[in-house]
Design a protein around this motif. Structure first.
Motif, PDB file in Angstrom:
ATOM      1  N   HIS A 239      50.350  44.794  70.406  1.00  0.00           N
ATOM      2  CA  HIS A 239      51.330  43.718  70.327  1.00  0.00           C
ATOM      3  C   HIS A 239      50.581  42.393  70.229  1.00  0.00           C
ATOM      4  CE1 HIS A 239      54.512  40.908  71.345  1.00  0.00           C
ATOM      5  NE2 HIS A 239      55.372  41.880  71.135  1.00  0.00           N
ATOM      6  N   PRO A 240      51.007  41.472  69.363  1.00  0.00           N
ATOM      7  CA  PRO A 240      50.229  40.250  69.138  1.00  0.00           C
ATOM      8  C   PRO A 240      50.157  39.311  70.337  1.00  0.00           C
ATOM      9  CG  PRO A 240      52.347  40.123  68.014  1.00  0.00           C
ATOM     10  CD  PRO A 240      52.198  41.539  68.492  1.00  0.00           C
ATOM     11  N   LEU A 241      51.015  39.486  71.322  1.00  0.00           N
ATOM     12  CA  LEU A 241      50.963  38.617  72.510  1.00  0.00           C
ATOM     13  C   LEU A 241      50.407  39.335  73.733  1.00  0.00           C
ATOM     14  CD1 LEU A 241      54.346  36.669  72.302  1.00  0.00           C
ATOM     15  CD2 LEU A 241      52.112  36.095  71.320  1.00  0.00           C
ATOM     16  N   PHE A 242      49.969  40.585  73.570  1.00  0.00           N
ATOM     17  CA  PHE A 242      49.519  41.346  74.725  1.00  0.00           C
ATOM     18  C   PHE A 242      48.012  41.180  74.890  1.00  0.00           C
ATOM     19  CE2 PHE A 242      48.469  45.118  77.229  1.00  0.00           C
ATOM     20  CZ  PHE A 242      49.421  45.028  78.219  1.00  0.00           C
ATOM     21  N   LEU A 243      47.599  40.312  75.814  1.00  0.00           N
ATOM     22  CA  LEU A 243      46.196  40.041  76.102  1.00  0.00           C
ATOM     23  C   LEU A 243      45.439  39.553  74.868  1.00  0.00           C
ATOM     24  CD1 LEU A 243      45.363  43.116  78.386  1.00  0.00           C
ATOM     25  CD2 LEU A 243      45.973  40.818  79.099  1.00  0.00           C
ATOM     26  N   VAL A 244      46.097  38.749  74.035  1.00  0.00           N
ATOM     27  CA  VAL A 244      45.456  38.181  72.850  1.00  0.00           C
ATOM     28  C   VAL A 244      45.503  36.665  72.984  1.00  0.00           C
ATOM     29  CG1 VAL A 244      45.431  38.039  70.344  1.00  0.00           C
ATOM     30  CG2 VAL A 244      46.154  40.153  71.451  1.00  0.00           C
ATOM     31  N   ASP A 245      44.401  36.077  73.418  1.00  0.00           N
ATOM     32  CA  ASP A 245      44.373  34.644  73.697  1.00  0.00           C
ATOM     33  C   ASP A 245      44.639  33.806  72.456  1.00  0.00           C
ATOM     34  OD1 ASP A 245      43.812  35.289  76.271  1.00  0.00           O
ATOM     35  OD2 ASP A 245      41.685  34.785  76.194  1.00  0.00           O
ATOM     36  N   SER A 246      44.127  34.237  71.312  1.00  0.00           N
ATOM     37  CA  SER A 246      44.281  33.428  70.108  1.00  0.00           C
ATOM     38  C   SER A 246      45.745  33.278  69.713  1.00  0.00           C
ATOM     39  CB  SER A 246      43.479  34.028  68.955  1.00  0.00           C
ATOM     40  OG  SER A 246      43.754  35.397  68.811  1.00  0.00           O
ATOM     41  N   SER A 247      46.549  34.331  69.896  1.00  0.00           N
ATOM     42  CA  SER A 247      47.971  34.227  69.569  1.00  0.00           C
ATOM     43  C   SER A 247      48.667  33.216  70.470  1.00  0.00           C
ATOM     44  CB  SER A 247      48.651  35.598  69.703  1.00  0.00           C
ATOM     45  OG  SER A 247      48.201  36.488  68.717  1.00  0.00           O
ATOM     46  N   GLN A 248      48.367  33.252  71.749  1.00  0.00           N
ATOM     47  CA  GLN A 248      48.965  32.294  72.679  1.00  0.00           C
ATOM     48  C   GLN A 248      48.556  30.870  72.337  1.00  0.00           C
ATOM     49  OE1 GLN A 248      51.186  33.114  74.763  1.00  0.00           O
ATOM     50  NE2 GLN A 248      50.916  35.238  75.383  1.00  0.00           N
ATOM     51  N   ASP A 249      47.303  30.678  71.950  1.00  0.00           N
ATOM     52  CA  ASP A 249      46.831  29.344  71.590  1.00  0.00           C
ATOM     53  C   ASP A 249      47.558  28.813  70.357  1.00  0.00           C
ATOM     54  OD1 ASP A 249      45.074  29.427  73.679  1.00  0.00           O
ATOM     55  OD2 ASP A 249      43.345  30.021  72.469  1.00  0.00           O
ATOM     56  N   MET A 250      47.779  29.687  69.382  1.00  0.00           N
ATOM     57  CA  MET A 250      48.464  29.250  68.166  1.00  0.00           C
ATOM     58  C   MET A 250      49.909  28.855  68.435  1.00  0.00           C
ATOM     59  SD  MET A 250      47.034  31.703  65.133  1.00  0.00           S
ATOM     60  CE  MET A 250      46.565  33.101  66.139  1.00  0.00           C
ATOM     61  N   LEU A 251      50.590  29.640  69.264  1.00  0.00           N
ATOM     62  CA  LEU A 251      51.982  29.334  69.577  1.00  0.00           C
ATOM     63  C   LEU A 251      52.118  27.995  70.294  1.00  0.00           C
ATOM     64  CD1 LEU A 251      53.381  32.800  70.713  1.00  0.00           C
ATOM     65  CD2 LEU A 251      53.956  31.539  68.645  1.00  0.00           C
ATOM     66  N   ALA A 252      51.066  27.592  70.985  1.00  0.00           N
ATOM     67  CA  ALA A 252      51.107  26.314  71.701  1.00  0.00           C
ATOM     68  C   ALA A 252      50.906  25.125  70.760  1.00  0.00           C
ATOM     69  CB  ALA A 252      50.030  26.297  72.787  1.00  0.00           C
ATOM     70  N   GLN A 253      50.393  25.376  69.544  1.00  0.00           N
ATOM     71  CA  GLN A 253      50.044  24.279  68.651  1.00  0.00           C
ATOM     72  C   GLN A 253      50.893  24.195  67.384  1.00  0.00           C
ATOM     73  OE1 GLN A 253      45.737  23.579  68.150  1.00  0.00           O
ATOM     74  NE2 GLN A 253      45.404  25.284  69.563  1.00  0.00           N
ATOM     75  N   ILE A 254      51.398  25.323  66.908  1.00  0.00           N
ATOM     76  CA  ILE A 254      52.207  25.304  65.691  1.00  0.00           C
ATOM     77  C   ILE A 254      53.393  26.244  65.851  1.00  0.00           C
ATOM     78  CG2 ILE A 254      50.278  24.753  64.142  1.00  0.00           C
ATOM     79  CD1 ILE A 254      50.148  27.690  63.414  1.00  0.00           C
ATOM     80  N   GLN A 255      54.368  26.083  64.985  1.00  0.00           N
ATOM     81  CA  GLN A 255      55.504  26.982  65.003  1.00  0.00           C
ATOM     82  C   GLN A 255      55.141  28.277  64.299  1.00  0.00           C
ATOM     83  OE1 GLN A 255      58.889  24.967  63.332  1.00  0.00           O
ATOM     84  NE2 GLN A 255      59.451  24.066  65.300  1.00  0.00           N
TER      85      GLN A 255
ATOM     86  N   ILE B 285      45.275  27.957  61.951  1.00  0.00           N
ATOM     87  CA  ILE B 285      46.049  26.721  61.912  1.00  0.00           C
ATOM     88  C   ILE B 285      45.741  25.935  60.640  1.00  0.00           C
ATOM     89  CG2 ILE B 285      46.323  24.454  63.003  1.00  0.00           C
ATOM     90  CD1 ILE B 285      46.101  25.854  65.696  1.00  0.00           C
ATOM     91  N   MET B 286      44.465  25.874  60.275  1.00  0.00           N
ATOM     92  CA  MET B 286      44.080  25.167  59.060  1.00  0.00           C
ATOM     93  C   MET B 286      44.672  25.849  57.827  1.00  0.00           C
ATOM     94  SD  MET B 286      42.499  22.592  57.785  1.00  0.00           S
ATOM     95  CE  MET B 286      41.473  22.064  59.188  1.00  0.00           C
ATOM     96  N   ALA B 287      44.654  27.181  57.795  1.00  0.00           N
ATOM     97  CA  ALA B 287      45.203  27.914  56.653  1.00  0.00           C
ATOM     98  C   ALA B 287      46.694  27.655  56.495  1.00  0.00           C
ATOM     99  CB  ALA B 287      44.938  29.407  56.826  1.00  0.00           C
ATOM    100  N   VAL B 288      47.402  27.597  57.617  1.00  0.00           N
ATOM    101  CA  VAL B 288      48.846  27.352  57.574  1.00  0.00           C
ATOM    102  C   VAL B 288      49.135  25.932  57.111  1.00  0.00           C
ATOM    103  CG1 VAL B 288      50.934  27.168  58.983  1.00  0.00           C
ATOM    104  CG2 VAL B 288      49.381  29.095  59.316  1.00  0.00           C
ATOM    105  N   LYS B 289      48.390  24.977  57.624  1.00  0.00           N
ATOM    106  CA  LYS B 289      48.620  23.577  57.270  1.00  0.00           C
ATOM    107  C   LYS B 289      48.294  23.298  55.808  1.00  0.00           C
ATOM    108  CE  LYS B 289      48.099  21.549  61.878  1.00  0.00           C
ATOM    109  NZ  LYS B 289      47.316  20.620  62.739  1.00  0.00           N
ATOM    110  N   GLU B 290      47.319  24.008  55.235  1.00  0.00           N
ATOM    111  CA  GLU B 290      46.919  23.776  53.855  1.00  0.00           C
ATOM    112  C   GLU B 290      47.761  24.554  52.857  1.00  0.00           C
ATOM    113  OE1 GLU B 290      42.801  24.765  53.757  1.00  0.00           O
ATOM    114  OE2 GLU B 290      42.147  22.816  54.569  1.00  0.00           O
TER     115      GLU B 290
END
Length: 240
Positions: free
Chosen positions: A94-110, A75-80
């Motif tokens: 698959h980036p959404l298959f049992l990957v918690d970090s991907s789900q967390d990112m989708l909840a916070q940024i586009q 998130i910091m890398a994208v914002k900067e």
């Protein structure tokens, strides 16, 4: 304004199963953050900066802490980043298959998600049990922690069984976790119900492997605790 984030996966089995769409994004990306074993391949193939997130993942006190740090880093890398700068987060399958970090990112940024082969896609081919009509899918740790109640008459798939049943420090079988899982499954399946431990070819030098054992023997077979293994239970027989 900020950069653009693409979430993508390598597919299961190495870069040979990566989609053309993912390959094109990697060619255009200014930075590629990845959680794979492909650092050398990525560095030699693509022009952008390649950042290996494995030290964060393996160095954190827990997996939730690792995912949180990875999420914050991206998130910091994208914002900067400068507007329209392309940044890619690449992981296995698959980036959404049992990957918690991907789900967390989708909840916070586009972010845009690219499709890829998941562990289940590969399991459909490798499984000794027919799964084409549907199956129950769980992550093993959450299955046990939440005391999930499966339908014994439908195939049951427990992903990340190898990670669940392994000590974090030395990779040895975690006997108490095996016993806990066995006792939970015995509440729904007979003691002689067959279990299949399936290891798909998730890495270039890993071959498909299937181990079979009865449910009652689960806690006494440390040899089936294999990295990358999935635990598969066929449906129980209906008695009329």
């Amino acid at each position: 304004m900020s950069g653009r984030l693409i979430l993508s996966g390598t597919g299961i089995g190495g870069p040979g199963r990566m989609t053309l769409e993912t390959h094109q994004c990697l060619q255009q990306a200014v930075r590629v953050f990845h959680l794979t074993h492909l650092h050398e391949h990525l560095s030699n193939t693509y022009p952008g900066e390649i950042v290996d997130l494995s030290p964060i993942y393996h160095g954190a006190a827990s997996k939730p802490a690792a995912y949180q740090t990875i999420t914050e880093t991206l998130i910091m890398a994208v914002k900067e980043a400068l507007p329209e700068t392309l940044i890619v987060f690449l992981t296995y399958g698959h980036p959404l298959f049992l990957v918690d970090s991907s789900q967390d990112m989708l909840a916070q940024i586009q972010a845009e998600v690219l499709p890829a082969l998941s562990s289940f896609d590969t399991l459909l081919i490798d499984s000794p049990v027919h799964l084409g009509d549907g199956a129950q899918l769980f992550e093993t740790t959450k299955f046990v922690a939440l005391n999930q109640c499966p339908d014994a008459y439908e195939p049951l798939v427990l992903f990340q069984f190898g990670d669940y049943a392994t000590w974090d420090n030395d990779g040895a079988p975690h006997q108490s976790r095996l016993d806990l899982l066995r006792r939970q499954l015995l509440r729904h399946f007979p003691s002689d119900h067959p279990l299949y431990v399936v290891v798909s070819a998730w890495h270039d030098d890993v071959s498909v492997r299937v181990e079979t054992l009865p449910l009652l023997a689960l806690a006494s077979r440390p040899d089936v605790v294999i990295p990358g293994a999935t635990l598969l239970l066929p449906p129980a027989k209906r008695f009329t």
